[in-house]
Write an enzyme that holds these catalytic residues in place. Structure first.
Site, PDB file in Angstrom:
ATOM      1  N   TYR A  73     -23.578  -1.031  31.026  1.00 15.62           N
ATOM      2  CA  TYR A  73     -23.398   0.255  30.366  1.00 15.62           C
ATOM      3  C   TYR A  73     -23.852   1.387  31.288  1.00 15.62           C
ATOM      4  O   TYR A  73     -23.146   2.392  31.456  1.00 15.62           O
ATOM      5  CB  TYR A  73     -24.207   0.272  29.060  1.00 15.62           C
ATOM      6  CG  TYR A  73     -24.073   1.546  28.255  1.00 15.62           C
ATOM      7  CD1 TYR A  73     -23.025   1.723  27.361  1.00 15.62           C
ATOM      8  CD2 TYR A  73     -24.999   2.589  28.391  1.00 15.62           C
ATOM      9  CE1 TYR A  73     -22.891   2.888  26.623  1.00 15.62           C
ATOM     10  CE2 TYR A  73     -24.878   3.755  27.660  1.00 15.62           C
ATOM     11  CZ  TYR A  73     -23.828   3.895  26.777  1.00 15.62           C
ATOM     12  OH  TYR A  73     -23.705   5.061  26.058  1.00 15.62           O
ATOM     13  N   THR A 115     -25.970   7.519  15.304  1.00 18.80           N
ATOM     14  CA  THR A 115     -24.594   7.236  14.893  1.00 18.80           C
ATOM     15  C   THR A 115     -24.551   5.823  14.325  1.00 18.80           C
ATOM     16  O   THR A 115     -25.507   5.052  14.437  1.00 18.80           O
ATOM     17  CB  THR A 115     -23.607   7.328  16.078  1.00 18.80           C
ATOM     18  OG1 THR A 115     -23.934   6.296  17.029  1.00 18.80           O
ATOM     19  CG2 THR A 115     -23.655   8.684  16.758  1.00 18.80           C
ATOM     20  N   LYS A 135     -21.393   4.387  32.898  1.00 13.19           N
ATOM     21  CA  LYS A 135     -21.593   5.810  32.673  1.00 13.19           C
ATOM     22  C   LYS A 135     -21.805   6.556  33.990  1.00 13.19           C
ATOM     23  O   LYS A 135     -21.345   7.701  34.148  1.00 13.19           O
ATOM     24  CB  LYS A 135     -22.760   6.034  31.720  1.00 13.19           C
ATOM     25  CG  LYS A 135     -22.514   5.466  30.314  1.00 13.19           C
ATOM     26  CD  LYS A 135     -21.257   6.043  29.668  1.00 13.19           C
ATOM     27  CE  LYS A 135     -21.066   5.550  28.242  1.00 13.19           C
ATOM     28  NZ  LYS A 135     -19.877   6.148  27.601  1.00 13.19           N
ATOM     29  N   ASN A 143     -13.902  10.026  24.319  1.00 12.96           N
ATOM     30  CA  ASN A 143     -15.202   9.677  23.773  1.00 12.96           C
ATOM     31  C   ASN A 143     -15.359   8.181  23.509  1.00 12.96           C
ATOM     32  O   ASN A 143     -16.482   7.683  23.420  1.00 12.96           O
ATOM     33  CB  ASN A 143     -15.390  10.456  22.461  1.00 12.96           C
ATOM     34  CG  ASN A 143     -16.495   9.912  21.594  1.00 12.96           C
ATOM     35  OD1 ASN A 143     -17.666  10.085  21.890  1.00 12.96           O
ATOM     36  ND2 ASN A 143     -16.134   9.250  20.499  1.00 12.96           N
TER      37      ASN A 143
END
Length: 252
Positions: free
Chosen positions: A157, A192, A161, A90
């Site tokens: 990013y 988060t 991914k 993760n």
């Protein structure tokens, strides 16, 4: 019987957010959990939460983009618990806002290394450990931006991914007949600590919320529940897949 009794699980990036929630929930269902993170205080806190609820966990400090630290992480888990059955890879980083032209080479390398290379390194050392006891299940953290794209100025990013999804599929095909299942999970927006600067902005939050047709953002428990299912016997025929968990975000 709890679903993960006698199973040993590694959760990286478990010092907060989705990783912490997953570690807590795996332990709640009987697993022995290795809580892996760079931040020792927060990682230790995750372990304490697990132990206070009757679970078993250890903390391992590791930068999962560093080969020797990943190797040590896996060997420490096997030494402590005798086996490795499940891994939720993760850990990852976000990116400073810049378009493709303005993005620096150093920032591109940092994001690709921290997200994509780290997933590869983790599997490189986790899979041999799992093969020693007949197989295992791996879930890698991707993103809804790993199947789409965005103009928000995070091209590295997005690339990382997309790469994680392809890497996971290739690895699943390589080791499927040896009892290793590899999948990804691709959430949309989940509040988060890492994305609070964006979601706490009253000008931006309504726009992001409106992109989710279900009318709410996700929760860390939503993601942890999906990861647990992918790692359970209930998903024994589920491999080389990317589970998009996005409240309808990608259907538009």
């Amino acid at each position: 019987m709890k679903r993960f009794t006698d199973k040993v699980v590694i959760v990286t990036g478990a010092s907060s957010g989705i990783g912490r929630q997953a570690a807590i929930e795996f332990a709640r269902e009987g697993a022995k959990v290795a809580v892996v993170a760079r931040r020792e205080a927060e990682g230790t806190e995750t372990v304490e939460i697990i132990e206070q609820n009757g679970g078993t966990a250890i903390f391992i400090a590791a930068d999962v983009s560093n080969s020797s630290e990943v190797k040590n992480m896996v060997s420490s888990v096997v030494e402590q618990f005798g086996r490795l059955d499940i891994a939720f890879n993760n850990a990852g980083v976000a990116e400073g806002i810049a378009n493709t032209v303005d993005l620096s080479e150093d920032e591109f390398d940092r994001v690709i290394t921290s997200n994509l290379k780290s997933a590869w390194l983790c599997m490189k050392y986790q899979i041999p450990a799992m093969l020693q006891t007949g197989g295992g299940a791996i879930v890698n953290m991707a993103s809804v931006w790993g199947v789409l794209g965005t103009s928000m100025g995070v091209p590295a990013y997005v690339a990382s991914k997309h790469g994680i999804i392809g890497l996971s599929k290739a690895t699943a095909l390589e080791f499927g007949q040896q009892g290793i299942r590899v999948n990804c999970i691709s959430p949309a927006w989940v509040p988060t600590e890492a994305n609070s600067p964006v979601l706490d902005n009253p000008d931006i939050y309504p726009q992001i919320l409106a992109q989710h047709p279900i009318g709410t953002l996700g929760t860390t428990s939503n993601v942890a529940d999906a990861v647990k299912w992918m790692c359970s016997e209930e998903a024994s025929w589920y491999t080389a897949q990317n589970l998009i968990l996005d409240g309808g975000y990608s259907a538009q």
